[in-house]
Design an enzyme around this catalytic site. Structure first.
Site, PDB file in Angstrom:
ATOM      1  N   HIS A   1       0.848  -1.196   0.000  1.00 30.29           N
ATOM      2  CA  HIS A   1       0.000   0.000   0.000  1.00 30.29           C
ATOM      3  C   HIS A   1       0.877   1.238   0.000  1.00 30.29           C
ATOM      4  CE1 HIS A   1      -3.091   2.917   1.152  1.00 30.29           C
ATOM      5  NE2 HIS A   1      -3.903   2.071   0.557  1.00 30.29           N
TER       6      HIS A   1
ATOM      7  N   GLU B   1      -7.712  -5.649  -0.366  1.00 30.47           N
ATOM      8  CA  GLU B   1      -8.239  -6.466  -1.453  1.00 30.47           C
ATOM      9  C   GLU B   1      -8.119  -7.966  -1.239  1.00 30.47           C
ATOM     10  OE1 GLU B   1      -9.942  -4.643  -2.950  1.00 30.47           O
ATOM     11  OE2 GLU B   1      -9.031  -3.261  -4.367  1.00 30.47           O
TER      12      GLU B   1
HETATM   13  N1  ACO Z   1       4.058  -7.286  -4.940  1.00 33.32           N
HETATM   14  C1  ACO Z   1       5.385  -7.237  -5.226  1.00 33.32           C
HETATM   15  N2  ACO Z   1       6.125  -6.135  -5.072  1.00 33.32           N
HETATM   16  C2  ACO Z   1       5.516  -5.042  -4.594  1.00 33.32           C
HETATM   17  C3  ACO Z   1       4.149  -5.027  -4.274  1.00 33.32           C
HETATM   18  C4  ACO Z   1       3.423  -6.206  -4.464  1.00 33.32           C
HETATM   19  N3  ACO Z   1       2.111  -6.277  -4.171  1.00 33.32           N
HETATM   20  N4  ACO Z   1       3.815  -3.797  -3.844  1.00 33.32           N
HETATM   21  C5  ACO Z   1       4.925  -3.054  -3.903  1.00 33.32           C
HETATM   22  N5  ACO Z   1       5.955  -3.820  -4.345  1.00 33.32           N
HETATM   23  C6  ACO Z   1       7.350  -3.412  -4.506  1.00 33.32           C
HETATM   24  C7  ACO Z   1       7.579  -2.678  -5.804  1.00 33.32           C
HETATM   25  O1  ACO Z   1       7.845  -3.544  -6.872  1.00 33.32           O
HETATM   26  C8  ACO Z   1       8.777  -1.819  -5.440  1.00 33.32           C
HETATM   27  O2  ACO Z   1       9.922  -2.649  -5.455  1.00 33.32           O
HETATM   28  P1  ACO Z   1      11.342  -2.063  -5.959  1.00 33.32           P
HETATM   29  O3  ACO Z   1      11.637  -0.926  -5.027  1.00 33.32           O
HETATM   30  O4  ACO Z   1      12.249  -3.226  -5.831  1.00 33.32           O
HETATM   31  O5  ACO Z   1      11.101  -1.599  -7.364  1.00 33.32           O
HETATM   32  C9  ACO Z   1       8.497  -1.477  -3.981  1.00 33.32           C
HETATM   33  O6  ACO Z   1       7.672  -2.514  -3.469  1.00 33.32           O
HETATM   34  C10 ACO Z   1       7.786  -0.163  -3.799  1.00 33.32           C
HETATM   35  O7  ACO Z   1       6.722  -0.132  -4.719  1.00 33.32           O
HETATM   36  P2  ACO Z   1       5.950   1.168  -5.136  1.00 33.32           P
HETATM   37  O8  ACO Z   1       5.434   0.941  -6.506  1.00 33.32           O
HETATM   38  O9  ACO Z   1       6.758   2.388  -4.846  1.00 33.32           O
HETATM   39  O10 ACO Z   1       4.794   1.141  -4.107  1.00 33.32           O
HETATM   40  P3  ACO Z   1       3.501   1.995  -4.179  1.00 33.32           P
HETATM   41  O11 ACO Z   1       3.345   2.573  -2.863  1.00 33.32           O
HETATM   42  O12 ACO Z   1       3.486   2.926  -5.321  1.00 33.32           O
HETATM   43  O13 ACO Z   1       2.450   0.851  -4.493  1.00 33.32           O
HETATM   44  C11 ACO Z   1       0.558  -0.446  -4.669  1.00 33.32           C
HETATM   45  C12 ACO Z   1       1.249   0.656  -3.877  1.00 33.32           C
HETATM   46  C13 ACO Z   1       0.295   0.066  -6.079  1.00 33.32           C
HETATM   47  C14 ACO Z   1      -0.773  -0.773  -4.001  1.00 33.32           C
HETATM   48  C15 ACO Z   1       1.449  -1.701  -4.723  1.00 33.32           C
HETATM   49  O14 ACO Z   1       1.728  -2.143  -3.421  1.00 33.32           O
HETATM   50  C16 ACO Z   1       0.856  -2.804  -5.568  1.00 33.32           C
HETATM   51  O15 ACO Z   1       1.031  -2.805  -6.788  1.00 33.32           O
HETATM   52  N6  ACO Z   1       0.125  -3.789  -4.942  1.00 33.32           N
HETATM   53  C17 ACO Z   1      -0.476  -4.864  -5.710  1.00 33.32           C
HETATM   54  C18 ACO Z   1      -1.832  -4.436  -6.269  1.00 33.32           C
HETATM   55  C19 ACO Z   1      -2.870  -4.254  -5.200  1.00 33.32           C
HETATM   56  O16 ACO Z   1      -2.970  -5.033  -4.269  1.00 33.32           O
HETATM   57  N7  ACO Z   1      -3.672  -3.195  -5.369  1.00 33.32           N
HETATM   58  C20 ACO Z   1      -4.698  -2.839  -4.411  1.00 33.32           C
HETATM   59  C21 ACO Z   1      -4.238  -1.702  -3.558  1.00 33.32           C
HETATM   60  S1  ACO Z   1      -5.374  -1.326  -2.255  1.00 33.32           S
HETATM   61  C22 ACO Z   1      -6.568  -0.378  -2.990  1.00 33.32           C
HETATM   62  O17 ACO Z   1      -6.361   0.285  -3.960  1.00 33.32           O
HETATM   63  C23 ACO Z   1      -7.910  -0.393  -2.396  1.00 33.32           C
END
Ligand code: ACO
Length: 359
Positions: free
Chosen positions: A247, A302
């Protein structure tokens, strides 16, 4: 000027609607902790509470409940001519079509938009299954009627309670991507239906509201507990994201996840499925901690939402539409709040393209 490509850490609005405290793992909905609302109050109570002094609609619980019931009846008539086309689309795209048809100068836009998402989703699911859409029952609560219209039969009290808990949990959540979209559009004075339609488009993506269907795909692909670690590890190795984890704001825990998990457990009947999901959750958290040690990645809303909606026999490609049925309430309140602020949202970009040649 400093650059923040995902706008993290940027405060772009003041709101009285919800506070997302990422360090404490806390969600406050207009002065009430999520845990004190979900399972204790009705969805209509929360809508009235969020909308008070912001949205032109009744906000005391019984009047709002009756008006929302009437709005569902009106929405049933207005979506009917669009159903043959809408039902050929994925449910979330069908909702996009139905919302785009709502005029910005609709006289009762707020309640009509809330009603149209629920009624439209149910009608689309029924139509594509070759069954007639079921008319709303204005005497029922919104959650009960939504489930009845989707399923074509009266749900149990426990099922209604589970769905209502989920809808309450998903109603509003600070300046998430779809709510920000609603505020941007509202800030241009385009109108409420436009703001809500745009927000729905932002919700659709798998990094936001599109995640819960793919959570079930992931559980299916893993198949059995002994495959979990290897499957999850291979997914991260490929650079995939694990749906239902991570998140932007929450660092310790997503409080919504606990609330929804309790709701699905209270339903009973899916104990084996929940045990399996818990196993996958623990394996995913361990693999994420090992492969992404720099980031605290926890279970988000989710993951257990997917289990809850699956237990309610909602088709997995309609999960995001059910999310929209809740979040539309927050989009409307935020859009109204933004319109009242009378401030166009217009950030800047940094130009990194070629410069014109000197004359
Ligand atoms: N699986 C694997 N790696 C992840 C995940 C994940 N679910 N979430 C974040 N990361 C990693 C990224 O790849 C990144 O790694 P890196 O630094 O090695 O490149 C690091 O963690 C930071 O990621 P960001 O993209 O900066 O995190 P951000 O805060 O932008 O992302 C998000 C938040 C989009 C929700 C992300 O965690 C994600 O894609 N989750 C999976 C999709 C999901 O569950 N969406 C629902 C969100 S809740 C909602 O909207 C109600």
């Amino acid at each position: 000027m400093s650059l923040s490509s995902g706008l993290e850490g940027i405060v772009a609005a003041e709101t009285i609607l919800s506070e997302v405290d990422g360090e404490a793992g806390r969600l406050v909905l207009r002065g009430h902790r999520l845990q004190d609302v979900a399972g204790h109050r009705s969805l209509e109570w929360l809508i009235g509470t969020l909308w008070t002094d912001l949205v032109p609609a009744p906000t005391d619980e019984p009047t709002l409940r009756a008006a929302l019931g009437e709005a569902r009846l009106a929405a049933f008539d207005s979506v009917a001519p669009l159903l043959p086309h809408a039902a050929r689309l994925a449910p979330i795209e069908a909702l996009r079509l139905l919302l785009a048809a709502v005029p910005d100068d609709h006289k009762a836009a707020p309640l009509h938009l809330v009603a149209a998402v629920a009624v439209g989703l149910a009608a689309v699911l029924r139509t594509r299954a070759g069954s007639p859409a079921i008319a709303p029952d204005p005497r029922l609560g919104h959650a009960a009627d939504l489930l009845r219209m989707i399923r074509g039969a009266n749900p149990s009290d426990a099922e209604v309670a589970a769905l209502e808990t989920y809808l309450i949990t998903a109603t509003d959540h600070g300046l998430n991507a779809s709510t920000f979209t609603a505020r941007v559009v509202a800030s241009t004075r385009a109108g409420l239906a436009s703001a809500v339609t745009a927000a729905l488009c932002a919700l659709k993506g798998p990094l936001h509201g599109g995640a819960p269907g793919p959570v079930i795909d992931m559980l299916d692909a893993i198949g059995s507990p002994e495959n979990a670690e290897a499957w999850l590890d291979a997914a991260l190795q490929r650079g995939d994201r694990l749906m239902g984890f991570g998140h932007r704001v929450y660092r310790v825990t997503d409080p919504r996840s606990d609330v929804v998990k309790r709701a699905v457990m209270a339903l009973g009947g899916a104990a084996g499925r929940i045990r399996f999901a818990e196993h996958i959750e623990q394996a995913a958290l361990a693999v994420l901690a090992r492969r992404k040690p720099a980031r605290s990645l926890q279970t988000n809303l989710e993951f257990y939402t997917a289990l809850l909606l699956e237990a309610l026999e909602i088709p997995r490609d309609a999960f995001t539409g059910v999310f929209a049925a809740a979040r539309v309430v927050g989009w409307i309140a935020h859009a109204q709040e933004q319109m009242a602020a009378q401030r166009l949202i217009r950030p800047q970009s940094r130009y990194v393209g070629p410069l014109p040649r000197a004359a």
